[in-house]
Design an enzyme around this catalytic site. Structure first.
Site: not given
Ligand code: 4NP
Length: 170
Positions: A13, A16, A18-20, A129
């Site tokens: 994702c 790294n 939340c989703r992945s 997200d």
């Molecule tokens: P992820 O979510 O891609 O599912 O881990 C996010 C985590 C952090 C951020 C964006 C999306 N960020 O902008 O810091």
């Protein structure tokens, strides 16, 4: 593709955290329960959270469903495109990043969107997200990821008969 007989899967994702990591934890959980031997990891296309444990909201929703989230955030790299059999993106933006990385590194990993394996996905195949939302967004994310991981595990056990082995879909 690796030489190992064990199928390897990398979930990717943006951050790294939340989703992945949810996909990694859920897939390990399902594979263990089904006694399927796989090597699983996750990574992000961005580097803001490298070294961090998953977001506390992701940890909480996973724990509520009996799923542990292992590992710390890392950035996806060129070697991942050869080290893993499958690299699974959470959304189309991740997929575009991975396709460019695979091209430039002459990697052999098969690239897919996770929701290609979601029996309830519509035309939009992105895992939303949840980072800027609340707890409900993480619950929804967990449900999507769990459904998709079930489909992915099923597809590994029953590959389509018409797909020549070793052929990359992308
Ligand atoms: P992820 O979510 O891609 O599912 O881990 C996010 C985590 C952090 C951020 C964006 C999306 N960020 O902008 O810091």
């Amino acid at each position: 593709m690796t030489d190992s007989a064990v199928t390897s899967i990398l979930f990717v994702c943006l951050g790294n955290i939340c989703r992945s990591p949810l996909a990694e934890g859920v897939f390990i959980h399902l594979a263990n329960r089904a006694e399927v031997d796989v090597r699983v990891d996750s990574a992000g296309t961005g580097s803001w959270h490298v070294g961090e444990r998953p977001d506390s909201r992701a940890l909480a929703v996973a724990r509520a469903h009996g799923v542990e989230l292992p590992g710390h955030a890392r950035r996806v790299g060129a070697s991942d495109m050869s080290d893993f059999d499958y690299v699974i993106a959470m959304d189309r933006s991740n997929l575009a990043h991975l396709a460019a990385l695979r091209r430039s590194s002459h990697g052999s990993a098969r690239l897919h969107l996770l929701r290609e394996f979601d029996s309830e996905a519509g035309r939009n195949k992105d895992v939303p997200d949840p980072y800027y939302g609340g707890r409900r967004g993480f619950e929804e994310c967990f449900r999507i990821v769990e459904r998709s991981c079930r489909g992915l595990l099923e597809s590994l056990n029953h590959p389509p008969a018409h797909a020549p082995s070793g052929e990359s879909p992308r």
